[in-house]
Design a protein around this motif. Sequence first.
Motif, PDB file in Angstrom:
ATOM      1  N   LEU A  43      41.464  39.745  44.029  1.00 30.18           N
ATOM      2  CA  LEU A  43      41.825  40.882  43.200  1.00 30.18           C
ATOM      3  C   LEU A  43      40.854  42.039  43.383  1.00 30.18           C
ATOM      4  CD1 LEU A  43      42.692  38.961  39.910  1.00 30.18           C
ATOM      5  CD2 LEU A  43      44.217  39.610  41.759  1.00 30.18           C
ATOM      6  N   TRP A  44      40.270  42.152  44.571  1.00 34.20           N
ATOM      7  CA  TRP A  44      39.271  43.194  44.794  1.00 34.20           C
ATOM      8  C   TRP A  44      39.841  44.586  44.579  1.00 34.20           C
ATOM      9  CZ3 TRP A  44      40.547  46.705  48.489  1.00 34.20           C
ATOM     10  CH2 TRP A  44      41.486  46.316  49.443  1.00 34.20           C
ATOM     11  N   TYR A  45      41.120  44.784  44.941  1.00 31.79           N
ATOM     12  CA  TYR A  45      41.711  46.112  44.795  1.00 31.79           C
ATOM     13  C   TYR A  45      41.836  46.496  43.326  1.00 31.79           C
ATOM     14  CZ  TYR A  45      46.170  43.827  43.665  1.00 31.79           C
ATOM     15  OH  TYR A  45      47.149  43.069  43.079  1.00 31.79           O
ATOM     16  N   ILE A  46      42.111  45.518  42.460  1.00 27.76           N
ATOM     17  CA  ILE A  46      42.178  45.789  41.026  1.00 27.76           C
ATOM     18  C   ILE A  46      40.792  46.142  40.498  1.00 27.76           C
ATOM     19  CG2 ILE A  46      42.561  44.725  38.763  1.00 27.76           C
ATOM     20  CD1 ILE A  46      44.900  43.222  39.902  1.00 27.76           C
ATOM     21  N   ALA A  47      39.775  45.400  40.955  1.00 29.58           N
ATOM     22  CA  ALA A  47      38.399  45.667  40.525  1.00 29.58           C
ATOM     23  C   ALA A  47      37.976  47.079  40.924  1.00 29.58           C
ATOM     24  CB  ALA A  47      37.451  44.636  41.127  1.00 29.58           C
ATOM     25  N   ILE A  48      38.327  47.494  42.126  1.00 32.94           N
ATOM     26  CA  ILE A  48      37.944  48.820  42.615  1.00 32.94           C
ATOM     27  C   ILE A  48      38.675  49.924  41.851  1.00 32.94           C
ATOM     28  CG2 ILE A  48      38.099  50.388  44.582  1.00 32.94           C
ATOM     29  CD1 ILE A  48      37.470  47.996  46.392  1.00 32.94           C
ATOM     30  N   ILE A  49      39.971  49.756  41.651  1.00 34.82           N
ATOM     31  CA  ILE A  49      40.745  50.776  40.934  1.00 34.82           C
ATOM     32  C   ILE A  49      40.265  50.902  39.488  1.00 34.82           C
ATOM     33  CG2 ILE A  49      43.035  51.370  40.043  1.00 34.82           C
ATOM     34  CD1 ILE A  49      44.196  50.179  42.618  1.00 34.82           C
TER      35      ILE A  49
END
Length: 272
Positions: A2-8
């Motif tokens: 879920l790295w993209y969620i963490a970044i967003i």
Amino acid sequence: MLWYIAIILGIVQGIGEFLPISSSAHLILTRWFFDWDPIISRSGGNIDLVLDVALHVGTLLAVLIYFFRDWLQLLTHGLSTGIKTREGKMFWYLVVATIPGGIAGLALESVIENFIRSQILIIAVSLAIMGIILYYVDKKAVQIVSFEKITFRHAILIGIAQALALIPGVSRSGITMTTGRLLGFSREAAAKFSFLLATPIIAGAALKQTPSIIHNIANPLFLAGTITAAIVGVISIGFLLKYLKRHNFAIFAIYRLAIAALIIIVYVVRGA
């Protein structure tokens, strides 16, 4: 992963925490708009807590990095000379101003968490109402109080107002800057005091989760959220302080009204 969620979410936190638009509202609304809650829940591993702690740590790093010299002076004078120097007074003003918000947080956190945070329409209305108040106060208020002229009375009143930031959509920076402008602060003074006042509040929230921070320090999601929120936070602070030298808060009020209208439309279309 879920790295993209963490970044967003790190980007949303870094912008929303320091601009007067409400980070808590935008985090809730981003997850709701993209329907991320089921994805996060299915991932297990207490990901929700990891992300929450990461975002707090990231914004704490942002204010500490940007205002490192200020806090070094404030701490040095505050703990050595007390209120005998201007920096010492400011340190204790910030300490006192933190108390009302801290007490309100301890008393009302569960109510806010269990009820208001799930009420999308309440959040949208809060965004709109605070936007109107911010615009009106900023337009009518004078600019006669510089950062150096802030008094104990000012600090107490802003600290009391900060307690309202528990309501998603109000915005901690929004309510403190608005109160500062109501008291005659220059826009830059209102923003700087708000940012410095954010430090102990954010630090307190992070310290409550110290075991989780230690446990997740090497977690890629934790690192992604923390680093993103810190970098974007530093950029947001610098942007707003520079922006307010020549502009007012109108653009943020307009944005609040626009995003509130969009959320209400999406809510009605979805039928939930």
